[in-house]
Design a protein around this motif. Structure first.
Motif, PDB file in Angstrom:
ATOM      1  N   SER A 167       6.419  -5.608  24.613  1.00  0.00           N
ATOM      2  CA  SER A 167       7.866  -5.813  24.505  1.00  0.00           C
ATOM      3  C   SER A 167       8.476  -4.996  23.376  1.00  0.00           C
ATOM      4  O   SER A 167       9.697  -5.032  23.179  1.00  0.00           O
ATOM      5  N   ARG A 168       7.648  -4.263  22.630  1.00  0.00           N
ATOM      6  CA  ARG A 168       8.115  -3.426  21.532  1.00  0.00           C
ATOM      7  C   ARG A 168       7.402  -2.090  21.560  1.00  0.00           C
ATOM      8  O   ARG A 168       6.240  -2.007  21.923  1.00  0.00           O
ATOM      9  N   TYR A 169       8.137  -1.066  21.107  1.00  0.00           N
ATOM     10  CA  TYR A 169       7.478   0.195  20.795  1.00  0.00           C
ATOM     11  C   TYR A 169       8.026   0.686  19.458  1.00  0.00           C
ATOM     12  O   TYR A 169       9.246   0.735  19.241  1.00  0.00           O
ATOM     13  N   MET A 170       7.111   1.049  18.557  1.00  0.00           N
ATOM     14  CA  MET A 170       7.475   1.538  17.236  1.00  0.00           C
ATOM     15  C   MET A 170       6.942   2.955  17.079  1.00  0.00           C
ATOM     16  O   MET A 170       5.731   3.176  17.158  1.00  0.00           O
ATOM     17  N   ALA A 171       7.839   3.915  16.891  1.00  0.00           N
ATOM     18  CA  ALA A 171       7.486   5.328  16.809  1.00  0.00           C
ATOM     19  C   ALA A 171       7.221   5.733  15.368  1.00  0.00           C
ATOM     20  O   ALA A 171       8.079   5.542  14.506  1.00  0.00           O
TER      21      ALA A 171
END
Length: 356
Positions: free
Chosen positions: A307-311
């Motif tokens: 439910s999250r993506y952190m670049a």
């Protein structure tokens, strides 16, 4: 369910690939604060800061920088990426993040991990032989501190706490605590058993982690947690430009510098052929055009149900302007396209029930 997007950085101080000079820690920290403001203005949801204790990183005290960012933003959720919990005092850590939560009006989170860099162990008087045991006990103590205003605690590797007040208390009823993991099955099992949200560092393609996520959800279900409701986040190295060729050609020299200078075990040479292979479909490196990155993010979502993506941005001394443009493309082109596709097709994680 939409995917939330954010950015994170370790604040590395890589040498300039042309001049050999480096930014000062002061300059790097000012840049990070400006990037956080840009991320909020662009509509991203959260920011993470790493913790390292070497001269080639500017972030040894991310809590202080997050507090500065809290005064410059209003909506951005603020977390570590990761807190090396094994070498922290959980009481002091909780107090710092409860304070950050008060300053930020309830936007603080902790992503706790054991750390791939081990410099903090001798620095703070801990033994590498206790690598896993320290994390396990300190994580349990941190959760006890989060869940109770008065704590009785007696540990083997931590201090005894004889029914003492734990203050201040945060704005949020329960300060969010995520577990940051690499590829160790026991780490996925522990996070599931405790019913904690999971943040996965995608150092390779998502297919490798599919079975580990199943293990996480199975462990959660067996411990009585609602496994399908647990949040999963994922993140990794990221750079996007208008075209694939532009992205690869621009980013490769900086990514090579990162591998040769700032990794836990720096390499003598990072070849372009390896870099290009990692950017292909199925690889863990999100570098390319917006459409290529969109497709990779949907692959990750399908494999992990995250439910999250952190670049992870700005690697290897990538100039501020290039980093800023990459963040803008993430927010304005990639994030809405991914969420449109998720809303159209659906891509949730299946519920896994405990084995009777």
């Amino acid at each position: 369910m939409n995917m939330d997007f954010g950015i994170f950085t370790f604040g590395e101080l890589s040498r300039n690939i042309s001049t050999g000079s480096t930014l000062s820690p002061q300059q790097r920290l000012k840049e990070i604060i400006e990037l956080a403001k840009l991320a909020e203005q662009a509509g991203l949801g959260f920011l993470g800061l790493g913790e390292h204790h070497r001269r080639d990183f500017a972030l040894s005290a991310p809590e202080i920088v997050l507090a500065a960012i809290a005064r410059e933003t209003t909506n951005l959720r603020l977390s570590t990426a990761v807190t090396v919990l094994s070498t922290q005092d959980p009481v002091r850590l909780f107090q710092q993040f409860a304070t950050l939560d008060l300053i930020s009006d309830g936007r603080a989170e902790i992503v706790a991990g054991r750390g791939a860099f081990v410099d903090s162990y001798p620095l703070f008087g801990h033994r590498l032989e206790d690598y896993d045991a320290l994390f396990d006990e300190k994580l349990r103590l941190l959760l006890e501190l989060r869940d109770n205003a008065v704590v009785n605690w007696q540990g083997d590797l931590t201090q005894g706490i004889p029914g003492m007040d734990i203050a201040p208390r945060p704005v949020q009823d329960k300060l969010p605590v995520w577990v940051g993991v690499g590829g160790t099955p026991a780490s996925f099992t522990r996070a599931g058993r405790l019913g904690l949200p999971l943040f996965i560092a995608l150092l390779s393609g998502p297919a490798r982690f599919r079975r580990l996520v199943e293990l996480y959800r199975q462990s959660a279900a067996e411990a009585g947690h609602a496994a399908a409701g647990l949040q999963i986040g994922a993140g990794g190295h990221f750079y996007v430009a208008p075209t694939s060729q532009q992205a690869r050609d621009t980013f490769y020299p900086y990514y090579r510098a990162y591998f040769e200078q700032n990794m836990p075990r720096p390499v003598d040479h990072f070849p372009r052929s390896t870099f290009d292979e990692w950017t292909e479909p199925g690889g863990g490196l999100l570098v390319g055009s917006p459409q290529q990155v969109i497709e990779k993010l949907l692959e990750i979502r399908q494999a992990l149900g995250n439910s999250r993506y952190m670049a992870q941005i700005g690697l290897g001394g990538l100039p501020f302007a290039e980093t800023a443009r990459s963040i803008e493309l993430l927010a304005t082109e990639i994030m809405p396209a991914v969420n449109r596709e998720i809303g159209t097709s659906g891509s949730g994680a299946p519920e896994i029930r405990a084995t009777p």
